[in-house]
Write a protein that holds these residues in place. Structure first.
Motif, PDB file in Angstrom:
ATOM      1  N   HIS A 104       1.803 -19.019  14.487  1.00 51.36           N
ATOM      2  CA  HIS A 104       0.819 -18.184  15.047  1.00 51.36           C
ATOM      3  C   HIS A 104      -0.322 -18.716  15.204  1.00 51.36           C
ATOM      4  O   HIS A 104      -0.945 -19.484  14.193  1.00 51.36           O
ATOM      5  CB  HIS A 104       1.062 -16.736  14.769  1.00 51.36           C
ATOM      6  CG  HIS A 104       2.273 -15.898  14.788  1.00 51.36           C
ATOM      7  ND1 HIS A 104       3.325 -16.375  13.978  1.00 51.36           N
ATOM      8  CD2 HIS A 104       2.563 -14.947  15.632  1.00 51.36           C
ATOM      9  CE1 HIS A 104       4.161 -15.286  14.258  1.00 51.36           C
ATOM     10  NE2 HIS A 104       3.711 -14.479  15.157  1.00 51.36           N
ATOM     11  N   ALA A 105      -1.105 -18.223  16.168  1.00 51.65           N
ATOM     12  CA  ALA A 105      -2.723 -18.897  16.346  1.00 51.65           C
ATOM     13  C   ALA A 105      -3.389 -18.083  15.167  1.00 51.65           C
ATOM     14  O   ALA A 105      -2.980 -16.972  14.466  1.00 51.65           O
ATOM     15  CB  ALA A 105      -2.964 -18.120  17.686  1.00 51.65           C
ATOM     16  N   GLY A 106      -4.475 -18.584  14.616  1.00 48.87           N
ATOM     17  CA  GLY A 106      -5.186 -18.095  13.473  1.00 48.87           C
ATOM     18  C   GLY A 106      -4.454 -18.590  12.131  1.00 48.87           C
ATOM     19  O   GLY A 106      -3.296 -19.208  11.904  1.00 48.87           O
ATOM     20  N   THR A 107      -4.635 -17.398  11.086  1.00 47.50           N
ATOM     21  CA  THR A 107      -4.221 -17.793   9.648  1.00 47.50           C
ATOM     22  C   THR A 107      -3.665 -16.542   9.198  1.00 47.50           C
ATOM     23  O   THR A 107      -3.045 -16.342   8.338  1.00 47.50           O
ATOM     24  CB  THR A 107      -5.157 -18.174   8.716  1.00 47.50           C
ATOM     25  OG1 THR A 107      -6.142 -17.017   8.728  1.00 47.50           O
ATOM     26  CG2 THR A 107      -5.983 -19.291   8.961  1.00 47.50           C
ATOM     27  N   ALA A 108      -3.384 -15.459  10.064  1.00 41.48           N
ATOM     28  CA  ALA A 108      -2.884 -14.184   9.545  1.00 41.48           C
ATOM     29  C   ALA A 108      -1.330 -14.196   9.140  1.00 41.48           C
ATOM     30  O   ALA A 108      -1.071 -13.338   8.398  1.00 41.48           O
ATOM     31  CB  ALA A 108      -3.224 -12.936  10.680  1.00 41.48           C
ATOM     32  N   ALA A 122       9.550 -26.812   9.928  1.00 39.56           N
ATOM     33  CA  ALA A 122       8.959 -25.310   9.527  1.00 39.56           C
ATOM     34  C   ALA A 122       7.671 -25.407   8.342  1.00 39.56           C
ATOM     35  O   ALA A 122       7.101 -24.252   8.008  1.00 39.56           O
ATOM     36  CB  ALA A 122       9.959 -24.520   8.964  1.00 39.56           C
ATOM     37  N   SER A 123       7.186 -26.471   7.808  1.00 39.06           N
ATOM     38  CA  SER A 123       6.339 -26.320   6.982  1.00 39.06           C
ATOM     39  C   SER A 123       4.834 -27.073   7.735  1.00 39.06           C
ATOM     40  O   SER A 123       5.134 -28.302   8.318  1.00 39.06           O
ATOM     41  CB  SER A 123       6.458 -27.218   5.813  1.00 39.06           C
ATOM     42  OG  SER A 123       7.581 -26.608   4.944  1.00 39.06           O
ATOM     43  N   PHE A 124       3.760 -26.482   7.360  1.00 37.89           N
ATOM     44  CA  PHE A 124       2.512 -27.007   7.921  1.00 37.89           C
ATOM     45  C   PHE A 124       1.361 -27.232   6.821  1.00 37.89           C
ATOM     46  O   PHE A 124       1.281 -26.703   5.894  1.00 37.89           O
ATOM     47  CB  PHE A 124       2.018 -26.226   9.067  1.00 37.89           C
ATOM     48  CG  PHE A 124       3.142 -25.927  10.175  1.00 37.89           C
ATOM     49  CD1 PHE A 124       3.252 -26.569  11.479  1.00 37.89           C
ATOM     50  CD2 PHE A 124       4.081 -25.184   9.819  1.00 37.89           C
ATOM     51  CE1 PHE A 124       4.260 -26.335  12.104  1.00 37.89           C
ATOM     52  CE2 PHE A 124       4.993 -24.926  10.763  1.00 37.89           C
ATOM     53  CZ  PHE A 124       5.178 -25.398  11.841  1.00 37.89           C
ATOM     54  N   ALA A 125       0.482 -27.905   7.470  1.00 37.38           N
ATOM     55  CA  ALA A 125      -0.985 -28.069   6.725  1.00 37.38           C
ATOM     56  C   ALA A 125      -1.997 -28.336   7.980  1.00 37.38           C
ATOM     57  O   ALA A 125      -1.543 -28.851   8.760  1.00 37.38           O
ATOM     58  CB  ALA A 125      -1.087 -29.097   5.710  1.00 37.38           C
ATOM     59  N   SER A 126      -3.050 -27.799   7.892  1.00 40.15           N
ATOM     60  CA  SER A 126      -3.956 -27.926   9.152  1.00 40.15           C
ATOM     61  C   SER A 126      -5.361 -28.616   8.558  1.00 40.15           C
ATOM     62  O   SER A 126      -5.894 -28.712   7.563  1.00 40.15           O
ATOM     63  CB  SER A 126      -4.537 -26.773   9.530  1.00 40.15           C
ATOM     64  OG  SER A 126      -4.991 -25.854   8.849  1.00 40.15           O
ATOM     65  N   PHE A 127      -5.945 -29.430   9.604  1.00 40.77           N
ATOM     66  CA  PHE A 127      -7.530 -30.139   9.350  1.00 40.77           C
ATOM     67  C   PHE A 127      -7.882 -30.209  10.863  1.00 40.77           C
ATOM     68  O   PHE A 127      -7.215 -29.992  11.821  1.00 40.77           O
ATOM     69  CB  PHE A 127      -6.983 -31.457   8.408  1.00 40.77           C
ATOM     70  CG  PHE A 127      -6.504 -32.449   9.555  1.00 40.77           C
ATOM     71  CD1 PHE A 127      -7.394 -33.313  10.070  1.00 40.77           C
ATOM     72  CD2 PHE A 127      -5.184 -32.640   9.629  1.00 40.77           C
ATOM     73  CE1 PHE A 127      -6.799 -34.465  10.879  1.00 40.77           C
ATOM     74  CE2 PHE A 127      -4.443 -33.664  10.208  1.00 40.77           C
ATOM     75  CZ  PHE A 127      -5.432 -34.473  11.035  1.00 40.77           C
ATOM     76  N   ALA A 128      -9.098 -30.606  10.688  1.00 41.37           N
ATOM     77  CA  ALA A 128      -9.939 -30.640  11.958  1.00 41.37           C
ATOM     78  C   ALA A 128     -10.780 -31.875  12.075  1.00 41.37           C
ATOM     79  O   ALA A 128     -11.020 -32.436  10.853  1.00 41.37           O
ATOM     80  CB  ALA A 128     -10.832 -29.562  12.016  1.00 41.37           C
TER      81      ALA A 128
END
Length: 145
Positions: A104-108, A122-128
């Motif tokens: 989903h959008a965001g982190t909720a 199905a597994s993720f990590a985020s960066f910018a």
């Protein structure tokens, strides 16, 4: 007829700073073309990817940092996260989404850790990047047919 997506334009505020960031995380530089002070195109390609990004000046009216959820598929998300951390990149903890495969959008809706059973996709990590253009590492160990 095939339609291949091979290039994405990312809006950045400082081309040299963004270029240095992408070099640091292993993107290959394919071109750096300067026509004049107001026009520059830098094409960079992630390791192993057929799709490149373009950063520059005079190439888009989009706001720097406005591109989100660009997925970089990796076969081992733990290793990819360690590699980025080793390059000095701020990377989220690994997570999976409470609703299934796509986050989903965001982190909720983020749940800590690998997807149960370490399900592919199905597994993720985020960066910018330095401007806030957002990426998701997505573990794909087995492709859907």
């Amino acid at each position: 007829m095939d339609y291949r997506l091979e290039l994405l334009v990312l809006p950045v505020s400082d081309v040299d700073r963004a270029k240095a960031f992408y070099h640091r995380i292993g993107f290959r530089e394919d071109a750096d073309y300067i026509d004049d002070h107001d026009f520059r195109v830098v094409q960079l390609t992630p390791p192993g990817s057929p799709t490149s990004i373009i950063i520059g000046r005079g190439i888009t009216g989009a706001e720097p940092g406005s591109v989100q959820n660009l997925h970089l598929f990796v076969t081992d998300i733990e290793r990819a996260r360690r590699d980025l951390l080793g390059c000095g990149v701020e990377v989220s903890e690994i997570f999976h989404d409470s609703g299934g495969v796509f986050p989903h959008a965001g982190t909720a809706h983020r749940l800590a850790g690998l997807s149960p059973g370490r399900r592919s996709y199905a597994s993720f990590a985020s960066f910018a990047d330095p401007d806030g253009n957002g990426f998701l590492l997505q573990e794909v160990s087995e492709r859907a047919s």
